[in-house]
Scaffold this motif. Structure first.
Motif, PDB file in Angstrom:
ATOM      1  N   VAL A  98       0.839  -1.205   0.000  1.00  0.00           N
ATOM      2  CA  VAL A  98       0.000   0.000   0.000  1.00  0.00           C
ATOM      3  C   VAL A  98       0.869   1.247   0.000  1.00  0.00           C
ATOM      4  O   VAL A  98       0.670   2.172  -0.803  1.00  0.00           O
ATOM      5  N   SER A 111      -2.818   6.681  -8.213  1.00  0.00           N
ATOM      6  CA  SER A 111      -3.400   6.373  -6.906  1.00  0.00           C
ATOM      7  C   SER A 111      -3.885   7.645  -6.215  1.00  0.00           C
ATOM      8  O   SER A 111      -5.010   7.707  -5.703  1.00  0.00           O
ATOM      9  N   TYR A 112      -3.032   8.659  -6.186  1.00  0.00           N
ATOM     10  CA  TYR A 112      -3.428   9.926  -5.571  1.00  0.00           C
ATOM     11  C   TYR A 112      -4.557  10.588  -6.349  1.00  0.00           C
ATOM     12  O   TYR A 112      -5.522  11.105  -5.766  1.00  0.00           O
ATOM     13  N   ILE A 115      -8.110   9.197  -5.801  1.00  0.00           N
ATOM     14  CA  ILE A 115      -8.713   9.629  -4.540  1.00  0.00           C
ATOM     15  C   ILE A 115      -9.156  11.086  -4.632  1.00  0.00           C
ATOM     16  O   ILE A 115     -10.249  11.456  -4.190  1.00  0.00           O
ATOM     17  N   TYR A 170      -2.806   4.714   5.298  1.00  0.00           N
ATOM     18  CA  TYR A 170      -3.536   5.724   4.531  1.00  0.00           C
ATOM     19  C   TYR A 170      -3.595   7.052   5.278  1.00  0.00           C
ATOM     20  O   TYR A 170      -3.523   8.131   4.662  1.00  0.00           O
ATOM     21  N   HIS A 171      -3.734   7.003   6.592  1.00  0.00           N
ATOM     22  CA  HIS A 171      -3.804   8.231   7.378  1.00  0.00           C
ATOM     23  C   HIS A 171      -2.512   9.039   7.241  1.00  0.00           C
ATOM     24  O   HIS A 171      -2.541  10.262   7.024  1.00  0.00           O
ATOM     25  N   LEU A 174      -2.269  10.185   3.294  1.00  0.00           N
ATOM     26  CA  LEU A 174      -3.278  11.025   2.667  1.00  0.00           C
ATOM     27  C   LEU A 174      -3.821  12.126   3.562  1.00  0.00           C
ATOM     28  O   LEU A 174      -4.295  13.145   3.048  1.00  0.00           O
TER      29      LEU A 174
END
Length: 205
Positions: A98, A111-112, A115, A170-171, A174
């Motif tokens: 990930v 990926s960015y 989102i 992820y925290h 992102l």
């Protein structure tokens, strides 16, 4: 999830329709990563893929349709999580993948951008939810196999263990926009694995 984007129900696999579909959907992901949602256009995708824009409008209906089908197509590609033989190290491997998907992988910009697009388009958000649900489902096999080995109790919610393992990654990536180091990956995996072993992810009555 794969999408049936052919004009008819009898397009030959590997034929021109299939090649055009791949070209258009790959071009959509490429330009999503390069330009972002706001700057994608059907004209741009048509020029990059070599497929006439009238065909793109007819089959995908515009940018949101392209994004939806491109993410669904991406989810349909072969992928499965690495196995190491133990839940903690399996989750370490998953978290590492990930993190690398947003930092060093060739598709990191996509990926960015995917989102970010989900905040601009409900269609993109729905497609992203579908993509992530598929990844959680495929990753859940790690937990199911751990239950079979006796590392977690029967009735453990496998997908929730996966979510708990990857959430801190992820925290950092992102929300906080912080680097993810190996220690962070191992700690998140250890917490999730230990909680699973303790029965924290058993379904509540």
């Amino acid at each position: 999830m794969s999408s049936d984007t052919s004009d008819t129900g009898n397009a030959r696999p590997g034929g021109r329709t299939a090649r055009n579909t791949t070209a258009v959907l790959q071009a959509t992901l490429d330009h999503l990563g390069e330009h972002g949602y706001q700057r994608i256009s059907v004209d741009l995708i048509a020029a990059h893929s070599g497929v006439h824009k009238a065909t793109i409008y007819r089959r995908w209906g515009g940018v949101d349709g392209l994004l939806t089908h491109a993410l669904e197509w991406s989810a349909s590609l072969p992928w499965e999580p690495a196995r190491t033989g133990a839940l903690h190290s399996d989750l370490v491997a998953l978290n590492t993948e990930v993190a690398e998907g947003f930092t060093v992988a060739p598709e990191r910009r996509v990926s960015y951008a995917a989102i970010a697009a989900a905040f601009e388009s409900e269609a993109a958000a729905a497609a992203l939810r579908t993509f992530m649900a598929d990844r959680h489902r495929r990753s859940a096999v790690l937990v199911s196999e751990a239950v079979a080995r006796g590392e977690a109790p029967e009735g453990t919610d496998a997908e929730e263990v996966v979510r708990a393992a990857v959430a801190p990654i992820y925290h950092r990536l992102l929300v906080c926009r912080e680097p993810v180091e190996a220690a962070h990956v191992r700690r998140a995996a250890r917490i999730a694995a230990d909680a699973a072993a303790a029965g924290a992810f058993l379904a509540e009555d």
